[in-house]
Motif scaffolding. Structure first.
Motif, PDB file in Angstrom:
ATOM      1  N   LEU A 232      22.857   2.256  37.730  1.00 33.45           N
ATOM      2  CA  LEU A 232      22.987   2.758  36.724  1.00 33.45           C
ATOM      3  C   LEU A 232      21.773   3.515  36.032  1.00 33.45           C
ATOM      4  O   LEU A 232      21.851   4.232  35.494  1.00 33.45           O
ATOM      5  CB  LEU A 232      23.388   1.687  35.579  1.00 33.45           C
ATOM      6  N   ALA A 233      20.584   3.119  36.624  1.00 32.38           N
ATOM      7  CA  ALA A 233      19.264   3.748  36.312  1.00 32.38           C
ATOM      8  C   ALA A 233      19.336   5.160  36.622  1.00 32.38           C
ATOM      9  O   ALA A 233      18.996   6.383  36.202  1.00 32.38           O
ATOM     10  CB  ALA A 233      18.253   3.057  36.858  1.00 32.38           C
ATOM     11  N   GLU A 234      19.886   5.516  38.081  1.00 33.44           N
ATOM     12  CA  GLU A 234      20.037   6.996  38.441  1.00 33.44           C
ATOM     13  C   GLU A 234      20.966   7.698  37.656  1.00 33.44           C
ATOM     14  O   GLU A 234      20.753   9.020  37.214  1.00 33.44           O
ATOM     15  CB  GLU A 234      20.696   6.789  39.881  1.00 33.44           C
ATOM     16  N   LEU A 235      22.050   7.141  36.983  1.00 32.37           N
ATOM     17  CA  LEU A 235      22.928   7.891  35.908  1.00 32.37           C
ATOM     18  C   LEU A 235      22.247   8.218  34.842  1.00 32.37           C
ATOM     19  O   LEU A 235      22.278   9.204  34.194  1.00 32.37           O
ATOM     20  CB  LEU A 235      24.157   6.909  35.948  1.00 32.37           C
ATOM     21  N   ALA A 236      21.165   7.240  34.398  1.00 27.86           N
ATOM     22  CA  ALA A 236      20.317   7.486  33.235  1.00 27.86           C
ATOM     23  C   ALA A 236      19.490   8.691  33.137  1.00 27.86           C
ATOM     24  O   ALA A 236      19.537   9.419  32.298  1.00 27.86           O
ATOM     25  CB  ALA A 236      19.851   6.070  32.788  1.00 27.86           C
ATOM     26  N   VAL A 237      19.183   8.977  34.412  1.00 28.01           N
ATOM     27  CA  VAL A 237      18.080  10.012  34.695  1.00 28.01           C
ATOM     28  C   VAL A 237      19.046  11.218  34.585  1.00 28.01           C
ATOM     29  O   VAL A 237      18.787  12.221  34.104  1.00 28.01           O
ATOM     30  CB  VAL A 237      17.431   9.778  36.266  1.00 28.01           C
ATOM     31  N   LYS A 238      20.169  11.174  35.319  1.00 29.04           N
ATOM     32  CA  LYS A 238      21.022  12.437  35.373  1.00 29.04           C
ATOM     33  C   LYS A 238      21.651  12.830  34.102  1.00 29.04           C
ATOM     34  O   LYS A 238      21.534  14.214  33.739  1.00 29.04           O
ATOM     35  CB  LYS A 238      22.344  12.029  36.196  1.00 29.04           C
ATOM     36  N   THR A 239      21.652  11.947  33.271  1.00 32.10           N
ATOM     37  CA  THR A 239      22.215  12.322  31.790  1.00 32.10           C
ATOM     38  C   THR A 239      21.232  12.703  30.908  1.00 32.10           C
ATOM     39  O   THR A 239      21.428  13.142  29.830  1.00 32.10           O
ATOM     40  CB  THR A 239      23.056  11.134  31.225  1.00 32.10           C
ATOM     41  N   GLY A 240      19.918  12.453  31.337  1.00 30.18           N
ATOM     42  CA  GLY A 240      18.656  12.774  30.514  1.00 30.18           C
ATOM     43  C   GLY A 240      18.477  11.567  29.478  1.00 30.18           C
ATOM     44  O   GLY A 240      17.495  11.717  28.549  1.00 30.18           O
ATOM     45  N   ALA A 241      19.022  10.469  29.332  1.00 27.09           N
ATOM     46  CA  ALA A 241      18.976   9.374  28.908  1.00 27.09           C
ATOM     47  C   ALA A 241      17.499   8.605  29.135  1.00 27.09           C
ATOM     48  O   ALA A 241      16.920   7.712  28.261  1.00 27.09           O
ATOM     49  CB  ALA A 241      20.133   8.295  28.831  1.00 27.09           C
ATOM     50  N   ALA A 247      11.310   1.574  34.607  1.00 27.33           N
ATOM     51  CA  ALA A 247      12.155   0.315  35.254  1.00 27.33           C
ATOM     52  C   ALA A 247      13.811   0.414  35.068  1.00 27.33           C
ATOM     53  O   ALA A 247      14.369   1.152  34.080  1.00 27.33           O
ATOM     54  CB  ALA A 247      11.749  -0.975  34.513  1.00 27.33           C
ATOM     55  N   SER A 248      14.465  -0.151  35.951  1.00 25.55           N
ATOM     56  CA  SER A 248      15.881  -0.246  35.858  1.00 25.55           C
ATOM     57  C   SER A 248      16.340  -0.692  34.487  1.00 25.55           C
ATOM     58  O   SER A 248      17.437  -0.240  34.031  1.00 25.55           O
ATOM     59  CB  SER A 248      16.377  -1.010  37.241  1.00 25.55           C
ATOM     60  N   GLY A 249      15.849  -1.931  34.220  1.00 26.69           N
ATOM     61  CA  GLY A 249      16.403  -2.632  32.971  1.00 26.69           C
ATOM     62  C   GLY A 249      16.128  -1.643  31.873  1.00 26.69           C
ATOM     63  O   GLY A 249      17.328  -1.414  31.035  1.00 26.69           O
ATOM     64  N   GLU A 250      15.092  -1.038  31.528  1.00 27.92           N
ATOM     65  CA  GLU A 250      15.003  -0.130  30.543  1.00 27.92           C
ATOM     66  C   GLU A 250      16.079   1.266  30.654  1.00 27.92           C
ATOM     67  O   GLU A 250      16.596   1.662  29.567  1.00 27.92           O
ATOM     68  CB  GLU A 250      13.324   0.421  30.467  1.00 27.92           C
ATOM     69  N   ALA A 251      16.069   1.867  31.982  1.00 30.68           N
ATOM     70  CA  ALA A 251      16.827   2.786  31.971  1.00 30.68           C
ATOM     71  C   ALA A 251      18.331   2.413  31.752  1.00 30.68           C
ATOM     72  O   ALA A 251      19.309   3.227  31.107  1.00 30.68           O
ATOM     73  CB  ALA A 251      16.846   3.341  33.451  1.00 30.68           C
ATOM     74  N   CYS A 252      18.713   1.108  31.970  1.00 28.32           N
ATOM     75  CA  CYS A 252      19.996   0.839  31.850  1.00 28.32           C
ATOM     76  C   CYS A 252      20.388   0.577  30.391  1.00 28.32           C
ATOM     77  O   CYS A 252      21.594   0.948  29.624  1.00 28.32           O
ATOM     78  CB  CYS A 252      20.338  -0.595  32.252  1.00 28.32           C
ATOM     79  N   GLU A 253      19.340   0.114  29.609  1.00 25.34           N
ATOM     80  CA  GLU A 253      19.439  -0.077  27.975  1.00 25.34           C
ATOM     81  C   GLU A 253      19.680   1.428  27.505  1.00 25.34           C
ATOM     82  O   GLU A 253      20.594   1.661  26.518  1.00 25.34           O
ATOM     83  CB  GLU A 253      18.239  -0.514  27.483  1.00 25.34           C
TER      84      GLU A 253
END
Length: 799
Positions: A232-241, A247-253
C-alpha cells in the motif's frame, strides 16, 4: 435508442451509452433503466418497439443462446433500423454481413467516439458539456470523471496479466460489476470459495474487463498480512499521496486520506484469509474493493460473493478450447469426476495435451488421484490442486490438529453433510482427541472455522461437508498410520451421532442424515461394539423403508469382513448375520435366508444355550423363514416353542415376547386355526397398547394383523373400522409412503370393496399403486399385488 449488447460486453455498452447521451440522444440501457422486479421481456419488447437499435457486435453477441439473438432477429424481422458497431473481429452471421459495421477496436477514445457518432448520425460534440440525465449520472464518480474507453489501462496499475484462456463466468462478472457500481456497501466484496475454483482469475478478469471504469487499479498480495503495508505504501507513492522513503504506516494513512477524496479506484486484496487482520487496511471512500479468499467469514468487512464450480457447459467449453479434437461427450466425462472445478479442469487439459487419452486420465484419477492432481498446473496458478490441499493440511497440523483430525475423519465418510450437531451420544473411546473435541461445543466451533478458513469444508446449520474431490485427495495423501487414526476418528463421529435403534420412531428424524456415512465407512474400520451395531442399524433403517436391495450388499460386506476378522461365532458377526437374513428374505432369496437363520440358531444354541435371549431371537427369525418357504407346520411348532420360552425367560409383556405372539398368530391363521389366531392377535394387541402405547409401530402391526383376523371371521365392518384407524395412525407415525402404511392402505381397499364401496376402494388402490411404484419399484411383489388389485376392481366396476 436501445443499446443491445451481450452481458460480457457491459463495459463497452456503458461507454457507448454514455457517449450517445453526451451527444444528445435519448438512450435506453438495461443496466441503467431496468430495475429489480420488472419484467425484462416486456421492457425489451418496449425498447425494440422504439424503432432504433444500436448493436455492439462481438463474439459474445453472436452466441445463439443469448437474448441478443432474439433482439437482432426481431429488429430485422420488423424491418427496423439496426446500427452496428464492432468491438472485435468476430464475423457476423451471414444475414447481418450486408450491414456496414464500423469497428471501435484498437482506436483511441476520441477517435472511437467520432466513429460511433458518425455511425449513428447524431450531432457532434457540443462546445460545453450538456447536463447528463437519468440513472447514468451515478457513473460520473467523484470530480465528474467519465468512463474511459474499454480496454485502455489506468495510469496507476499493477494488475497481473490477463489470462488468455479465461472462460465463462460472464453472468458472475456482470453481477459483480452491477453491485459494485450500485454505490451501496457492496462496494467491498469478498469473492469466496474453495481452492481451485478460480477466485483470483475472476478478480483479474474483472480488473481487465472493466479497466476503463477506473483511474487506479492496485493488486495486493494478502497471504501474509505483514506484507500488506509495504504494498500500500508503494501505491501511496504512485498516487503522490506520500513521498518515497517514509514509513509504511505513515504512507498507508496518507493513502487512506487520498482514496477518500477520489472516485473510480479499485483495490484487490488477493488470497486474504484473516478478516480481522485485513480490516485495518480497507479504506473508505467511493472506490471499490475486491477480496479473494477461501474463508467464508467476511460478514463484518464485506459482502460475500460465493464463487462455485463451473456450470457443466462452461467446463466443456474450457476443456474443448484447450484440447483440440476433444469431443463434447469426452469433455463431459472428464468434468464429472473433477466436479467442474476450474483448476482441476485446466490441469486435466494440460495432461491430455501432453498425450494422455481420456480413458488413461480417468483410470489414473481413480488409482492415483493425488499424483494426477499434482501435474499440469498452469503458470497462472501458484500451486496445483493436490499441493494446495497438502499445504492446507500441513498448516492445520501445526495450528489446529483437532481440526485436521475432524477433516480426515470426514474424508472417510460420505460426501453428504455430516450432522456434527447430533454428536451427543456417549461413545466408546476409539479416538480420544476427537472425543475431547466433541465434548466442548466452543472447541468444535473453533475447529470448524479453521477448516472453513482453509476452504476445505463447507459449514452450515451444524453440518460439515467435504467435496468429493477434496475427500479423494485427502484420502490418497494419508499414510497407513494417518489412515488408521482417521478411521478411529470416523467411527467416533458415527457412534457419537447414533440416535438410537432404527425401529424407534423418535429416532427417525436423525437417521436420514447419518445413514450415508454409516454406509460409507469401510466394514473393517469399525472396531467397537457401538460402531458395528450402528452400521447394522443403518441397514435395518433402509429395510424398514422397503430398501432391502440397497442394504443387502452392504450387509454382505459387513458379514464377510467381520467373519474374517472376528470369526463366525463372535457376537458382532452374529449381528450382521441376523440383519443379512432379513435382507435375503425381503429380496426373496428365501433359501439363503433360511440357511443363514438355521445356521445362526444352531450356533447360538451351542454357544449360548436354548433359553438365551439371542438364541430366542434367532429361533423367532427361523420360524419366519420356514413359513416363507411354505413349511407352516414346522414354523408353527418353532413359533410356539419360542413364545413359551420367551414368556418364561422374559415375561408375558416383554416386547420380544409380544413379537413371538404376533408371529404365532400369523402361523395359526396360515394353518386355518382362525379362532385361535384371532384370540392370540386380540390379546397381543391389548398388551402392546398397554406396554408400548397406541401408536408404537409394533402396536400398529398387531392392529393391522387383528383386522385381517376379523375379516377372516366375516366381521367386515369391525375389520374396516380397525383398518381405517390403523391406516390413519400409520400415516401419522410412519408417513404416507412407508411400506407398512401402504400395506394397510392395500388391505383397507380390499375390505372397502367387499363392503360394496367400490369407488372409494378404487381411489385408494390407485393411490397405493402409485406410491408403491415410486417407493418399492415396478417389480416389487407388493407393487404387483397392488396392480392386480386395481385391475380386479376395474373389472368389477365395469361388470
Amino acid at each position: 435508442m436501445f443499446v443491445s449488447h451481450a452481458g460480457a460486453d457491459r463495459a463497452w455498452a456503458e461507454w457507448v451509452a454514455w457517449q450517445l447521451v453526451d451527444a444528445g440522444y435519448e438512450v435506453e440501457l438495461d443496466y441503467w433503466d431496468w430495475g429489480a422486479g420488472e419484467n425484462f421481456v416486456l421492457k425489451m419488447n418496449a425498447a425494440l418497439a422504439s424503432g432504433r437499435m444500436l448493436a455492439v457486435f462481438s463474439e459474445a453477441y453472436f452466441d445463439p443462446v443469448r437474448f441478443t439473438t432474439a433482439e437482432w432477429t426481431a429488429v430485422l424481422a420488423a424491418k427496423q433500423k439496426l446500427i452496428p458497431v464492432r468491438i472485435d473481429s468476430t464475423p457476423a452471421p451471414p444475414v447481418l454481413r450486408p450491414l456496414l459495421a464500423p469497428s471501435l477496436a484498437g482506436l483511441g477514445e476520441d477517435e472511437a467516439r467520432t466513429v460511433l457518432l458518425q455511425a449513428v448520425g447524431g450531432p457532434r460534440r457540443p462546445d460545453g458539456r450538456p447536463g447528463f440525465p437519468g440513472d447514468a449520472g451515478r457513473l460520473r464518480g467523484v470530480g465528474g470523471s467519465v468512463p474511459r474507453l474499454p480496454g485502455s489501462l489506468p495510469r496507476v496499475w499493477n494488475l497481473p496479466g490477463r489470462n488468455a484462456g479465461f472462460t465463462g463466468r460472464d453472468d458472475l462478472l456482470v453481477r459483480l460489476r452491477q453491485t459494485l457500481a450500485s454505490g451501496s456497501r457492496v462496494a467491498v466484496q469478498a469473492l469466496r470459495g474453495r481452492g481451485g475454483v478460480g477466485k483470483t482469475q475472476l478478480a483479474i478478469e474483472y480488473g481487465h474487463r472493466f479497466a476503463g471504469e477506473y483511474e487506479l487499479v492496485w493488486w495486493i498480495r494478502s497471504e501474509e498480512p505483514a506484507l500488506i503495508p509495504d504494498q500500500l505504501a508503494e501505491l501511496a507513492v504512485k498516487t503522490g499521496a506520500a513521498q518515497a522513503g517514509i514509513a509504511s504506516g505513515e504512507a498507508c494513512e496518507a493513502l487512506t486520506e487520498e482514496l477518500r477524496t477520489r472516485g473510480r479506484w479499485l483495490l484487490v486484496f488477493d488470497n486474504a484469509e484473516d478478516p480481522a487482520a485485513l480490516s485495518p487496511f480497507l479504506p473508505g471512500g467511493n472506490g471499490h474493493v475486491l477480496i479473494t479468499s477461501r474463508n467464508p467469514h467476511w460478514h463484518d468487512q464485506a459482502v460475500a460473493v460465493e464463487v462455485d464450480a463451473f456450470a457443466r457447459t462452461e467446463s466443456i467449453t474450457l476443456l474443448r478450447s484447450r484440447v483440440p479434437g476433444l469431443s463434447e461427450a469426452d469433455a463431459d466425462r472428464l468434468a464429472q469426476p473433477l466436479e467442474d472445478l476450474p483448476l482441476a479442469l485446466v490441469q486435466a487439459a494440460a495432461l491430455l495435451t501432453d498425450g494422455l487419452t481420456v480413458a488413461q486420465y480417468l483410470q489414473l484419477l481413480q488409482e492415483r488421484i493425488s499424483e494426477v492432481l499434482d501435474e499440469g498446473c498452469p503458470d497462472t496458478y501458484p500451486v496445483s490442486l493436490a499441493a494446495q490441499i497438502r499445504l492446507s493440511t500441513r498448516h492445520l497440523a501445526t495450528t489446529r490438529p483437532d481440526a485436521l483430525t475432524l477433516l480426515r475423519a470426514c474424508a472417510l465418510l460420505a460426501p453428504e453433510p455430516f450432522p456434527l450437531h447430533t454428536c451427543t451420544h456417549p461413545v466408546t473411546d476409539p479416538s480420544p482427541s476427537l472425543t475431547g473435541l466433541l465434548s466442548n461445543p466452543l472447541a468444535v466451533r473453533t475447529a470448524l472455522r479453521a477448516l472453513a478458513a482453509q476452504g476445505l469444508a463447507r459449514i452450515q446449520d451444524g453440518t460439515m461437508q467435504l467435496h468429493r474431490l477434496t475427500q479423494a485427495v485427502i484420502r490418497d495423501q494419508l499414510t497407513p498410520a494417518d489412515y488408521a487414526d482417521a478411521a478411529r476418528a470416523a467411527e467416533t463421529l458415527l457412534t457419537a451421532a447414533y440416535p438410537g435403534g432404527a425401529a424407534h420412531p423418535e429416532t427417525w428424524p436423525a437417521w436420514p442424515a447419518l445413514v450415508p456415512h454409516l454406509l460409507a465407512l469401510e466394514p473393517g474400520d469399525f472396531t467397537t461394539a457401538d460402531g458395528r451395531f450402528a452400521a447394522c442399524e443403518a441397514c435395518w433403517y433402509l429395510m424398514d423403508r422397503g430398501s432391502a436391495p440397497a442394504a443387502l450388499p452392504r450387509l454382505q460386506q459387513l458379514h464377510d469382513t467381520w467373519t474374517q476378522q472376528l470369526g463366525p461365532d463372535h457376537p458382532h458377526t452374529r449381528w450382521a448375520v441376523n440383519y443379512l437374513t432379513r435382507a435375503y428374505g425381503e429380496t426373496h432369496d428365501l433359501t439363503k435366508a433360511h440357511a443363514l437363520a438355521e445356521d445362526t440358531l444352531a450356533r447360538r444354541r451351542r454357544v449360548l444355550g436354548e433359553d438365551h435371549p439371542d438364541t430366542l431371537s434367532s429361533a423367532h427369525s427361523l420360524a419366519i423363514r420356514l413359513a416363507a418357504l411354505g413349511e407352516n407346520e414346522a414354523a408353527r411348532a418353532l413359533a410356539e416353542d419360542t413364545l413359551a420360552r420367551r414368556r418364561r425367560v422374559l415375561g408375558e409383556d416383554h416386547p420380544n415376547t409380544l413379537r413371538s405372539a404376533n408371529n404365532l398368530a400369523i402361523r395359526l391363521a396360515a394353518l386355518g386355526e382362525i379362532e385361535a389366531a384371532h384370540a392370540l392377535a386380540e390379546d397381543t394387541l391389548a398388551r402392546r397398547r398397554r406396554v408400548l402405547d397406541e401408536d408404537h409401530p409394533d402396536t400398529l402391526t398387531s392392529a393391522h394383523n387383528l383386522a385381517i383376523r376379523l375379516a377372516a371371521l366375516g366381521e367386515n365392518e369391525a375389520a374396516r373400522a380397525l383398518a381405517e384407524d390403523t391406516l390413519a395412525r400409520r400415516r401419522r407415525v410412519l408417513g404416507e409412503d412407508h411400506p407398512d402404511t401402504l400395506t394397510s392402505a392395500h388391505n383397507l381397499a380390499i375390505w372397502l370393496a367387499e363392503l360394496g364401496e367400490n369407488e372409494a376402494a378404487q381411489a385408494l388402490a390407485e393411490d397405493t399403486l402409485t406410491r408403491r411404484r415410486r417407493v418399492l419399484g415396478e417389480d416389487h411383489p407388493n407393487t404387483l399385488r397392488s396392480a392386480k388389485q386395481l385391475e380386479e376392481l376395474a373389472e368389477d366396476g365395469s361388470a
